[in-house]
Each structure stands twice: as structure tokens, then as C-alpha cells.
Design an enzyme around this catalytic site. Structure first.
Site, PDB file in Angstrom:
ATOM      1  CE1 TYR A 170       7.747  -4.275  14.218  1.00 31.20           C
ATOM      2  CE2 TYR A 170       9.548  -4.580  15.790  1.00 31.20           C
ATOM      3  CZ  TYR A 170       9.008  -4.755  14.524  1.00 31.20           C
ATOM      4  OH  TYR A 170       9.750  -5.416  13.564  1.00 31.20           O
ATOM      5  CE  LYS A 208       7.389  -7.753  12.939  1.00 28.20           C
ATOM      6  NZ  LYS A 208       6.960  -7.985  11.562  1.00 28.20           N
ATOM      7  CG  ASN A 250      -0.255   0.071   2.528  1.00 35.90           C
ATOM      8  OD1 ASN A 250       0.967   0.150   2.591  1.00 35.90           O
ATOM      9  ND2 ASN A 250      -1.025   0.062   3.619  1.00 35.90           N
ATOM     10  CB  SER A 276       1.647   2.799   4.466  1.00 32.48           C
ATOM     11  OG  SER A 276       2.250   1.568   4.822  1.00 32.48           O
ATOM     12  CG  ASP A 330      17.846   1.260  23.087  1.00 35.50           C
ATOM     13  OD1 ASP A 330      16.951   0.800  22.355  1.00 35.50           O
ATOM     14  OD2 ASP A 330      18.638   2.152  22.734  1.00 35.50           O
ATOM     15  CB  SER A 379      11.785  -8.677  15.049  1.00 38.23           C
ATOM     16  OG  SER A 379      12.668  -7.868  15.769  1.00 38.23           O
ATOM     17  CE  LYS A 408      11.213   0.048   8.818  1.00 38.43           C
ATOM     18  NZ  LYS A 408      12.455  -0.179   8.126  1.00 38.43           N
ATOM     19  CG  ASN A 457      12.633   5.577  14.639  1.00 38.67           C
ATOM     20  OD1 ASN A 457      12.520   6.574  15.340  1.00 38.67           O
ATOM     21  ND2 ASN A 457      11.664   5.144  13.851  1.00 38.67           N
ATOM     22  CG  ASN A 458      16.273   1.309  12.752  1.00 39.09           C
ATOM     23  OD1 ASN A 458      15.339   1.318  11.962  1.00 39.09           O
ATOM     24  ND2 ASN A 458      16.212   0.660  13.898  1.00 39.09           N
TER      25      ASN A 458
HETATM   26  P1  NAD Z   1       9.552  -1.258   5.388  1.00 37.58           P
HETATM   27  O1  NAD Z   1       8.655  -0.327   6.113  1.00 37.58           O
HETATM   28  O2  NAD Z   1      10.626  -0.675   4.524  1.00 37.58           O
HETATM   29  O3  NAD Z   1       8.683  -2.253   4.473  1.00 37.58           O
HETATM   30  C1  NAD Z   1       7.376  -2.648   4.829  1.00 37.58           C
HETATM   31  C2  NAD Z   1       6.502  -2.510   3.583  1.00 37.58           C
HETATM   32  O4  NAD Z   1       5.173  -2.915   3.899  1.00 37.58           O
HETATM   33  C3  NAD Z   1       6.413  -1.072   3.056  1.00 37.58           C
HETATM   34  O5  NAD Z   1       6.615  -1.069   1.658  1.00 37.58           O
HETATM   35  C4  NAD Z   1       4.990  -0.648   3.410  1.00 37.58           C
HETATM   36  O6  NAD Z   1       4.487   0.312   2.496  1.00 37.58           O
HETATM   37  C5  NAD Z   1       4.261  -1.974   3.370  1.00 37.58           C
HETATM   38  N1  NAD Z   1       3.044  -2.051   4.195  1.00 37.58           N
HETATM   39  C6  NAD Z   1       2.907  -1.716   5.501  1.00 37.58           C
HETATM   40  N2  NAD Z   1       1.659  -1.959   5.916  1.00 37.58           N
HETATM   41  C7  NAD Z   1       0.978  -2.480   4.855  1.00 37.58           C
HETATM   42  C8  NAD Z   1      -0.338  -2.942   4.662  1.00 37.58           C
HETATM   43  N3  NAD Z   1      -1.242  -2.893   5.650  1.00 37.58           N
HETATM   44  N4  NAD Z   1      -0.679  -3.423   3.456  1.00 37.58           N
HETATM   45  C9  NAD Z   1       0.214  -3.461   2.435  1.00 37.58           C
HETATM   46  N5  NAD Z   1       1.478  -3.024   2.559  1.00 37.58           N
HETATM   47  C10 NAD Z   1       1.863  -2.547   3.763  1.00 37.58           C
HETATM   48  O7  NAD Z   1      10.179  -2.251   6.464  1.00 37.58           O
HETATM   49  P2  NAD Z   1      11.373  -3.299   6.341  1.00 37.58           P
HETATM   50  O8  NAD Z   1      12.517  -2.777   7.119  1.00 37.58           O
HETATM   51  O9  NAD Z   1      11.545  -3.704   4.941  1.00 37.58           O
HETATM   52  O10 NAD Z   1      10.757  -4.501   7.196  1.00 37.58           O
HETATM   53  C11 NAD Z   1      10.027  -5.551   6.586  1.00 37.58           C
HETATM   54  C12 NAD Z   1       9.507  -6.467   7.683  1.00 37.58           C
HETATM   55  O11 NAD Z   1      10.599  -6.938   8.469  1.00 37.58           O
HETATM   56  C13 NAD Z   1       8.526  -5.802   8.652  1.00 37.58           C
HETATM   57  O12 NAD Z   1       7.500  -6.716   8.971  1.00 37.58           O
HETATM   58  C14 NAD Z   1       9.379  -5.520   9.866  1.00 37.58           C
HETATM   59  O13 NAD Z   1       8.624  -5.510  11.061  1.00 37.58           O
HETATM   60  C15 NAD Z   1      10.342  -6.696   9.852  1.00 37.58           C
HETATM   61  N6  NAD Z   1      11.624  -6.422  10.532  1.00 37.58           N
HETATM   62  C16 NAD Z   1      12.370  -5.334  10.155  1.00 37.58           C
HETATM   63  C17 NAD Z   1      13.550  -5.049  10.839  1.00 37.58           C
HETATM   64  C18 NAD Z   1      14.378  -3.834  10.487  1.00 37.58           C
HETATM   65  O14 NAD Z   1      15.181  -3.406  11.314  1.00 37.58           O
HETATM   66  N7  NAD Z   1      14.246  -3.266   9.286  1.00 37.58           N
HETATM   67  C19 NAD Z   1      13.992  -5.891  11.885  1.00 37.58           C
HETATM   68  C20 NAD Z   1      13.222  -6.999  12.210  1.00 37.58           C
HETATM   69  C21 NAD Z   1      12.036  -7.260  11.524  1.00 37.58           C
HETATM   70  N1  UFG Z   2      21.423   4.037  18.596  1.00 38.21           N
HETATM   71  C1  UFG Z   2      22.042   5.235  18.916  1.00 38.21           C
HETATM   72  N2  UFG Z   2      21.641   6.364  18.268  1.00 38.21           N
HETATM   73  C2  UFG Z   2      20.654   6.373  17.326  1.00 38.21           C
HETATM   74  C3  UFG Z   2      20.031   5.145  16.998  1.00 38.21           C
HETATM   75  C4  UFG Z   2      20.435   3.999  17.665  1.00 38.21           C
HETATM   76  O1  UFG Z   2      22.918   5.270  19.770  1.00 38.21           O
HETATM   77  O2  UFG Z   2      20.321   7.437  16.791  1.00 38.21           O
HETATM   78  C5  UFG Z   2      21.865   2.792  19.258  1.00 38.21           C
HETATM   79  C6  UFG Z   2      20.780   2.121  20.082  1.00 38.21           C
HETATM   80  O3  UFG Z   2      20.747   2.650  21.385  1.00 38.21           O
HETATM   81  C7  UFG Z   2      21.227   0.644  20.006  1.00 38.21           C
HETATM   82  C8  UFG Z   2      21.861   0.518  18.625  1.00 38.21           C
HETATM   83  O4  UFG Z   2      22.218   1.864  18.246  1.00 38.21           O
HETATM   84  O5  UFG Z   2      22.189   0.397  20.968  1.00 38.21           O
HETATM   85  C9  UFG Z   2      20.923  -0.055  17.570  1.00 38.21           C
HETATM   86  O6  UFG Z   2      19.696   0.680  17.562  1.00 38.21           O
HETATM   87  P1  UFG Z   2      18.635   0.549  16.380  1.00 38.21           P
HETATM   88  O7  UFG Z   2      17.527   1.519  16.688  1.00 38.21           O
HETATM   89  O8  UFG Z   2      19.304   0.679  15.065  1.00 38.21           O
HETATM   90  O9  UFG Z   2      18.139  -0.950  16.489  1.00 38.21           O
HETATM   91  P2  UFG Z   2      17.468  -1.758  17.689  1.00 38.21           P
HETATM   92  O10 UFG Z   2      18.392  -2.877  18.029  1.00 38.21           O
HETATM   93  O11 UFG Z   2      17.027  -0.862  18.771  1.00 38.21           O
HETATM   94  O12 UFG Z   2      16.145  -2.315  16.995  1.00 38.21           O
HETATM   95  C10 UFG Z   2      16.142  -2.854  15.663  1.00 38.21           C
HETATM   96  C11 UFG Z   2      14.782  -2.590  15.027  1.00 38.21           C
HETATM   97  C12 UFG Z   2      13.718  -3.343  15.775  1.00 38.21           C
HETATM   98  C13 UFG Z   2      14.080  -4.803  15.823  1.00 38.21           C
HETATM   99  C14 UFG Z   2      15.451  -5.005  16.412  1.00 38.21           C
HETATM  100  C15 UFG Z   2      15.866  -6.451  16.342  1.00 38.21           C
HETATM  101  O13 UFG Z   2      14.482  -1.188  15.059  1.00 38.21           O
HETATM  102  O14 UFG Z   2      12.486  -3.187  15.111  1.00 38.21           O
HETATM  103  O15 UFG Z   2      16.408  -4.223  15.696  1.00 38.21           O
HETATM  104  O16 UFG Z   2      15.754  -6.921  15.054  1.00 38.21           O
HETATM  105  F1  UFG Z   2      13.174  -5.451  16.565  1.00 38.21           F
END
Ligand code: NAD
Ligand code: UFG
Length: 341
Positions: free
Chosen positions: A148, A152, A32, A34, A298, A124, A84, A197-198
Site C-alpha cells: 500500500y 503511494k 465504483n 467498492s 507498526d 499518506s 487503503k 483495521n484502524n
Molecule cells: P475510502 O475507502 O472510504 O474511500 C475511497 C473511495 O474510493 C471509496 O468510495 C471507493 O469505493 C472508491 N474507489 C476505490 N477504488 C476505486 C476505483 N478503482 N474507481 C473508482 N472508485 C474507487 O477511503 P478514505 O479513508 O476516504 O481514503 C481516501 C484516500 O485517502 C485513499 O486514497 C487513501 O489511501 C488515502 N488515505 C487515507 C487514510 C486513512 O486513514 N483513511 C490515510 C492516508 C491516506
Molecule cells: N491500534 C491498536 N489496536 C487496533 C488498531 C490500532 O492498538 O485495533 C494501534 C496501532 O498499533 C497504532 C495506532 O493504534 O499504534 C494507530 O493504528 P491505525 O491502524 O489506526 O493507524 P496506522 O497509523 O497504523 O495507519 C493509518 C492508516 C494508514 C496510513 C497511516 C498514516 O491505516 O493507511 O495511518 O496516515 F498510511
């Protein structure tokens, strides 16, 4: 195989679509948009010289799902679609339950109705909560500390219950650690909306001059340099893990399903300051940072035991930290404003 990819335009989805097409699979994406843009799919098509069937729609819409499954002739689904952002999930928990849990429920119902029984799900490492022991093995107790993470966990439980009720399902639950990096072409990568955020997207935006400095969330953890330690995994390695999972699931004898949860990580943990140094080396740019208070929620350290993936899937990550940072920088430098640039 004909594969339906939900959320295929997103960060991990677009990289997985590229690897699926390169391996000769036919790909249909349901998204979608989003949190993504169709441009990611245009680029995947250009890179592979292949076409992606696209359906713009929501996974909570059963009619759209049934159409997508039927039109694509799907034999399997890879399910990335979902929200996410941990912080946002605290503010908007009901949207997270609706999008992630209800969306996955609708998807399973549609798959059942259409006789498609193979699903690879994006879980995750967050489902391990605050680790009781490291490295994390798949039998570590599961818990969640935010909405979140709870979505999962609920979805994982839903898949296990569905399998207990009907053992012909084939479920691959993949627990990702911290995906980073980009395709080596620099044409597709992570395109966060607003302030990232990451860690790595934020560091990359400091390097390219979009942000002044990195906030390091705490340097008083019980880790070698006091900053948080994570298992960063190259997104292309992660994408390839999905192909190996499909292959493993398709090997089950006819009528006999399986439900497996598998870590996708490298097994190596790096601190925030390790990442800053590695990115400086890859980009040749200094990364200014300031130490701040810990970010609520964290954990100190989190890294995988990747043995199951090696044994069951024949998969292991091969791209090192230098490659992760070099590829993330290549993407950021070529696309300073992401797909919108
Ligand atoms: P992303 O946001 O880049 O991709 C998700 C996609 O899903 C997007 O294209 C979004 O438009 C689409 N989407 C969201 N809600 C929808 C809906 N209701 N219907 C149709 N499409 C929808 O995220 P990503 O980083 O590619 O993550 C993919 C998956 O992996 C997610 O489920 C996320 O929770 C999981 N995951 C991501 C991370 C990470 O750090 N990136 C870590 C662990 C798990
Ligand atoms: N961090 C900083 N400054 C920032 C961002 C992150 O110091 O601006 C630090 C965090 O405190 C952490 C590390 O960098 O120690 C990694 O942080 P991220 O936010 O990149 O990742 P997380 O491990 O917190 O979480 C990520 C995804 C979650 C997922 C998890 C495990 O955001 O959705 O990895 O897969 F669940």
C-alpha cells in the site's frame, strides 16, 4: 469551480464534498462504490441542500474518466479513489498496484487529454516509513514498508516526473496523518466494511457494543506509556485542507504550474491509551481492552510538523481530541451499523 472528485463517496471524500458544496463549488463524484455506499452522497446532499452529479465507474476506465471530466466541465480533480488497507495490500499486492497506480496513471492521461491540469492527491504519512526523526517534515527521506505504502510512493514519484516533463501541471500532494472523527451532524462518518483495521472505528464499535474489547497492539514501544503514538486529525479539518490546497494551486500565474507535497496533521501525538481515555470521556462508555503483541509493520510514533501547511496554504487543524472523539461517537451512536443500518 467545477471539481471532479474521485472516490467522493468514501470517508474523506464525502466530508470533502460537503465542504466543497458549502463553499459554492460544483461537485461531480466518480466512484465504483467498492468501499462505500451512495447513501453517503444522499446525506451530503441533504445536509447542504445541493446536488452532486454522480458517475458510477472505475478510475481505470479511460472512457469513463474522459466522460466525467467533460460532462463536469472539471477545472480541477481531487483524487481519493484507491484501496487503503495495509494488511490486505500484503495479500493482494497486484490489486493494489492496479487500482492505485494504474488508476492514477489513467486519470493523469485523461486529464492531459481533456486539458485539466490541476490535481489534489491523497498521499499518506506512510511514505515516511519508519521515522528517522520527529516531527516529520516534508523533506524527511521517503520509504515504504508494505505494498500500500509503495503504491503511494510510486504515485508521488509519477506526479513529480510528470511535473518535471510538463511544468504546467498543478499538483498538491497531501500527506495525511491519521484521519478520525465525523461531521458534527452525525449524518456522515467512517463506515468500515468488516472488522475495522484502524484504531478509532474499532474503539467506537466497542463503545456501541458491537465488539467486546479492543486489542492494543503492543505496550513495549519507546513512547510515554509504551503504546503507539499517532497524529490524529479531525476529518473536517482534513477536508478543509483540500479547499485551501485548491485555492493555493489556483493562485499560480497562468501557464506556470507547481508540484507541492504537504503534511496534513496537527503536530500533536497521542498514544493508544490516550485515545481510549478520550473516547471513554466522550461516550461515557467504558472501553475494555487487552494488551497484545505488536502488530507487524507498526512503528512506535509518527506525528507531523504542520508548518508548511500553515505557511503555504494558510491552513491549520483547529478541532481538538475531545471534538474528534465526540463527533466519532455521535456518528457511531446514530448509525451503529454505518450506512447499512
Ligand atoms: P475510502 O475507502 O472510504 O474511500 C475511497 C473511495 O474510493 C471509496 O468510495 C471507493 O469505493 C472508491 N474507489 C476505490 N477504488 C476505486 C476505483 N478503482 N474507481 C473508482 N472508485 C474507487 O477511503 P478514505 O479513508 O476516504 O481514503 C481516501 C484516500 O485517502 C485513499 O486514497 C487513501 O489511501 C488515502 N488515505 C487515507 C487514510 C486513512 O486513514 N483513511 C490515510 C492516508 C491516506
Ligand atoms: N491500534 C491498536 N489496536 C487496533 C488498531 C490500532 O492498538 O485495533 C494501534 C496501532 O498499533 C497504532 C495506532 O493504534 O499504534 C494507530 O493504528 P491505525 O491502524 O489506526 O493507524 P496506522 O497509523 O497504523 O495507519 C493509518 C492508516 C494508514 C496510513 C497511516 C498514516 O491505516 O493507511 O495511518 O496516515 F498510511
Amino acid at each position: 469551480m467545477n471539481i471532479l472528485v474521485t472516490g467522493g463517496a468514501g470517508y474523506i471524500g464525502s466530508h470533502t464534498c460537503l465542504e466543497l458544496l458549502s463553499a459554492g463549488h460544483a461537485v461531480t463524484v466518480l466512484d465504483n462504490y467498492s468501499n462505500s455506499k451512495p447513501e453517503s452522497l444522499n446525506r451530503v446532499e441533504r445536509l447542504t441542500g445541493k446536488t452532486i452529479r454522480r458517475i458510477e465507474g472505475d478510475i481505470r476506465d479511460g472512457a469513463v474518466l474522459r466522460r466525467a471530466l467533460t460532462e463536469s466541465g472539471a477545472e480541477a480533480v481531487i483524487h481519493f479513489a484507491g484501496l487503503k488497507a495495509v494488511g490486505e495490500s500484503v495479500q493482494l499486492p497486484l490489486q493494489y498496484y492496479d487500482n492505485n497506480v494504474v488508476g492514477t496513471l489513467r486519470l493523469l492521461e485523461a486529464m492531459q487529454a481533456c486539458g485539466v491540469k490541476t490535481l489534489v492527491f491523497s498521499s499518506s504519512a506512510t511514505v515516511y516509513g519508519d521515522p528517522q526523526r520527529l516531527p516529520l517534515t516534508e523533506d524527511h527521506p521517503l520509504s515504504a514498508t508494505n505494498p500500500y505504502g509503495r503504491t503511494k510512493l510510486v504515485i508521488e514519484d509519477m506526479l513529480r516526473d510528470a511535473f518535471a516533463g510538463d511544468a504546467s501541471w498543478r499538483f498538491g500532494i497531501l500527506r495525511y496523518f491519521n484521519p478520525v472523527g465525523a461531521h458534527a451532524s452525525g449524518q456522515i462518518g467512517e463506515d468500515p466494511q468488516g472488522v475495522p483495521n484502524n484504531l478509532l472505528p474499532f474503539v467506537a464499535q466497542v463503545a456501541v457494543g458491537r465488539r467486546e474489547f479492543l486489542n492494543v497492539w503492543g505496550n513495549d514501544y519507546d513512547t510515554p506509556d509504551g503504546t503507539g503514538v499517532r497524529d490524529y486529525i479531525h476529518v473536517v479539518d482534513l477536508a478543509l485542507g483540500h479547499l485551501r490546497t485548491l485555492e493555493a494551486l489556483s493562485k499560480a500565474p497562468a501557464g506556470q504550474g507547481q508540484c507541492m507535497a504537504i503534511n496534513l496533521g496537527t503536530g500533536v501525538g497521542y498514544s493508544v491509551l490516550d485515545m481510549v481515555k478520550a473516547f471513554e470521556a466522550a461516550s461515557g462508555k467504558p472501553i475494555a481492552y487487552q494488551i497484545q503483541a505488536r502488530r507487524p509493520g507498526d512503528i512506535a510514533a509518527c506525528y507531523a510538523d504542520p508548518t508548511t501547511a500553515k505557511e503555504v496554504l494558510g491552513w491549520q487543524a483547529t478541532r481538538d481530541l475531545q471534538t474528534m472523539c465526540a463527533d466519532a461517537w455521535n456518528w457511531q451512536r446514530n448509525n451503529p451499523l454505518g450506512y447499512g443500518g
